[in-house]
Each structure stands twice: as C-alpha cells, then as structure tokens.
Design an enzyme around this catalytic site. Structure first.
Site, mmCIF file in Angstrom:
data_model
loop_
_atom_site.group_PDB
_atom_site.id
_atom_site.type_symbol
_atom_site.label_atom_id
_atom_site.label_comp_id
_atom_site.label_asym_id
_atom_site.label_seq_id
_atom_site.Cartn_x
_atom_site.Cartn_y
_atom_site.Cartn_z
ATOM 1 C CE LYS A 174 44.528 3.995 -3.890
ATOM 2 N NZ LYS A 174 43.481 3.236 -3.158
ATOM 3 C CD GLU A 248 40.267 -8.342 -13.764
ATOM 4 O OE1 GLU A 248 39.227 -8.031 -14.413
ATOM 5 O OE2 GLU A 248 40.266 -8.524 -12.552
ATOM 6 C CD GLU A 380 32.016 -3.889 -14.465
ATOM 7 O OE1 GLU A 380 32.490 -5.015 -14.220
ATOM 8 O OE2 GLU A 380 32.717 -2.863 -14.523
#
Length: 479
Positions: A174, A248, A380
């Site tokens: 995907k 990750e 982030e």
C-alpha cells in the site's frame, strides 16, 4: 507530465484490475499545485483479494532458490536503470524533490537496493548453520503487508519489496496516496518482467486500505514506515493476530559539534542534512548542538550559508530545495515555527512562507534561543526547520541529544575521530554520522525508542523477513 494520468486500477495476482472501491484520489504536483494523476481509492475487498493472491503464490515462490529469486530482482533493477531519467521526472513531479538530487536519491538508491537484494538472495542458498546435533534453518516469514510513506516513495518501497522477495516472501504493497506514482511504475516493471502472479500486489488508497492490511489475519508480517502515531495504531491492530511488525518511525535527530570541530564544515553539513528533501526526511538532523561560547559564530555561519538552500523550481538544475509535498504539510510546518516564536524562539533565517505564488513552499528556517524541552526541540516537524541548542560540556551535549522520545539518527563533529566515536557510542540512536559521514545504503538502519524497531537495508534488513527454525537430530552416541 502535463497530462493527468489515469492509474485507477490496482495490481493483484499478476494483472491490472478494477478496484472494488469506486472512489478516486487526485495526486498533485507540489510545485505547481496541478493534478497530475488519479489513482484508485481501494477498499477492504481489494486487500482481501491481494492477500489471498499473495498467500496462494507464496509456497511456490519460497520453493525457488535464492539465486532464482535474485534473478528476478536483478531484472527489476535493469528495468529501473533503463528508465532512470523518466523515473526521475516522475519523482520530481510526485514529491517535489529537485531534479539534481531526485535522480541519485529517489531513483538511484532504489536501484541499488534491488541490485543489492538480488545478490543477498543468493546467499540464502548456503548450507544452514550446524549447532551440535541441530540445524538452524532460516525460512521466509510468508505474506508481507507493506505500508510506505510519501517522502521517499520508491526508496522505502525498494527496501521492503526487495528484501521480502529476496527472502521468499510475497507482498501486498500500500503506497502513500499522496505520492503513489513511482510504486505504480514498479508494478509496471514487475508485470513486464513476468514475476509470478501473486508474488507482488499493489492496492492504492487511504486509511481504509492501511487498516484492512494491518488487521488481516493472513498477513504474517507488517512492515511500516511513517509517523510514530500511525505506527502505534498499526502495531495494536497487528497484535490482534499476533502478526509480526517492523516499524521505521519518526525522528528528532541531533548533530553535536564538539569544540575542536571545523565549525564552517559542520554547520554547512548540518544544514544540508536538515534541509534535504525540504526537511521531509525521518533521519533529518534537526537539532544542532554547539558549544555555548560559539553560538554567535554559528548563527553568523548559518546566515552566510542558508541562501544556498533558497527554494526554487524543482525541475531546474542547480536548485537544492523544492516545495513541501502538500498544503497540509506546509501549514503544519509553519504552525510549528509560529508556535516556537510565540514561545520565545528567535529566527536566525527564514521563518516565513516562501515567495513563490504557487507551490507548497516554505523558506528553510533556523531558530535559536530555544529550550531543549520546548515543543520545537522535541516534536518532529518534518519540514526545513533547524534549532540551535547550546551546551557546556561533552556530557551536557550527550544528555541534550538523548533528551528525546526518538532515536533514529544523529551526528558528531570533531577534529579527533576517536573522541567523536566515543560520543557517538553514547547516543541512543540507531545511526550516527561522524563528521561528513553519510547514509550507507548497504548498511542497515532503524530506530531506538519511539523511532521504531526492526532494521531495513543490508543483511539485517533481509533477515527481518526470515524466521528461524531449529531441527534437532539425535545426539551422537558416546564412544
């Protein structure tokens, strides 16, 4: 890529077919804001069909030798090499990365990964390890679900698809609905080289597809690259079926400039490693830690070097900074900067929207007078925003660098490489660059802490898609 591409089908069981989902997703060029493609908004029925095809194909694919699987991967690599320039143009239009760097990074690194996994696949034909009267055998995990991001849409696909196929797994991919076009081009390549039906499957779409893949009981391993928040949801969904997960995730990496470092080289390198791909990179080194006595000198260097990163048209040679991928991402980044300034941060460079009339541009920004505990130093941003943080001693620098929920990358600059190595070993992160060290595509990378678990790339990345079996023989009779 002036015409709108119609990629409204999905690739399942060796053929392009209409999606069960009737919706369509528009893909925008982030530099022009123009629609360049429409892809299918797949649904759970598409995932069911793709997983069933992968399950049926997996035994025969695993039964091939590693060298035979590697031959298919080598053919994929040759097709990518032949289409290098065209694929680079797709990357520029789909992601907005400037052409000079999009070629070597967005296409060149995936080319390397497929070639490297082709070679690593052959090593799986070596005799199994003997431990006394036991054989330790490594076997493919089975069916892999892969969910990949938009920032490096071909690179992340190559890490998962290349390793999974080399290991003898089949895969349902995907890709991100924001930048799916390079994944579609890979499906074209797979179809053209005659990869056995069901070994590689592609289902485009949004969260519905990701949720269906994450919770599917016939998926043996879920490999996800993306935000930490989404990774947590995927891990929870996969846990219902005790499905293995490799994650990750995000990062907030720090570059430590020690007091004996070449300051100009260190600052230039730090800006480059933060602003690459307009800061839309999980391993971006977005915190710059410098001796408190050198902050003013660092700020002056930033002001001198930063103009080299002025945003521009990504199709033009010489441009190193392009747009962000979407308007939503642009607004998110600007909101981070506005909040930081409201909290007391001072702007060294940037801090404003870029002057371009069209495109999702943000001027690369460096902030100072920032607390290590502030939001801008902890969260982030995923955009071209760097914060300068002062420190007093090496121990202080290590403590500030490790003061993060994340642990994906980092850097240390010093004239003494032994000193730099000693500091690097103390950092709680999965990868550290010393001085001008760069990401090595043949080596593994992955995160500590909230940056995830598992490794991608190299031998360790291949092993993520293998499981270990011990076969015990009777112990030899004594005497």
């Amino acid at each position: 890529m002036s015409e709108v591409q119609n990629r409204s089908q999905i690739y399942v069981d060796g053929a392009w077919r209409d999606s069960a989902g009737t919706g369509r997703i528009e893909v925008l060029n982030p530099a022009t804001e123009q629609v360049i493609a429409e892809v299918s908004a797949g649904d759970a029925a598409d995932v069911q069909a793709a997983v069933a095809a992968a399950r049926a194909a997996q035994p025969a694919w695993a039964a091939l030798s590693g060298a035979e699987r590697g031959d298919f991967l080598g053919r994929i690599a040759k097709e990518i090499e032949a289409e290098f320039a065209d694929l680079t143009a797709v990357a520029v239009a789909d992601v907005g990365m400037p052409v000079d760097v999009a070629g070597p990074i967005q296409v060149g690194v995936p080319l390397f990964q497929f070639s490297n996994f082709a070679q690593l696949a052959a090593t799986l034909d070596e005799p199994p390890q003997e431990v006394g009267p036991s054989l330790v055998v490594e076997e493919p995990v089975g069916v892999v679900g892969a969910i990949t991001p938009w920032n490096f849409p071909f690179f992340q696909v190559s890490l998962k698809v290349g390793a999974a196929l080399a290991a003898g797994c089949t895969i349902v991919l995907k890709p991100s609905e924001v930048a799916p076009l390079l994944a579609y081009r890979l499906a074209d390549v797979v179809d053209r080289i005659g990869l056995p039906a069901g070994v590689f499957n592609l289902v485009s779409g949004g969260p519905e597809v990701g949720a269906a893949l994450s919770s599917h009981p016939d998926v043996d391993l879920l490999s996800f690259t993306g935000s930490t928040a989404t990774g947590k949801k995927i891990a929870v969904a996969a846990a219902e079926n005790t499905t293995r997960v490799a994650l990750e995730l995000g990062g907030k990496s720090a570059t430590i400039v020690l007091d004996d470092a070449d300051l100009q080289s260190a600052v230039a390198d730090a800006l480059g490693k933060c602003f690459l791909n307009s800061g839309q990179i999980c391993i971006a080194q977005s915190r710059l830690l410098v001796p408190a006595s050198k902050v003013a000198e660092v700020e002056a260097l930033v002001q001198a070097i930063a103009p080299a990163f002025t945003p521009g048209d990504p199709t033009q040679s010489g441009v190193v900074t392009g747009p962000l991928v979407s308007q939503a991402q642009r607004e998110k980044v600007l909101a981070h900067v506005e909040r930081a300034v409201a909290d007391g941060a001072r702007v060294v460079v940037g801090g404003t929207p870029a002057p371009q009339e069209t495109g999702f541009y943000v001027t690369p920004t460096v902030l100072t007078d920032v607390s290590p505990d502030s939001a801008i130093a902890q969260e982030e941003v995923f955009g071209p925003v760097l914060v300068i943080l002062p420190y007093e001693t090496d121990d202080d620098a290590v403590a500030i660098a490790n003061n993060s929920a994340y642990g994906l990358s980092g850097g240390v600059w010093s004239a003494d490489t032994d000193r730099a190595l000693a500091v690097a070993k103390r950092l709680q992160t999965g990868m550290v660059n010393i001085n001008s060290g760069q990401y090595n595509p043949a080596a593994p990378y992955g995160g500590y802490k909230a940056s995830g678990y598992g490794r991608e790339g190299g031998v360790e990345g291949l092993k993520e898609f293998l499981q270990t079996k011990t076969i015990n023989y009777p112990a030899p009779a004594e005497g």
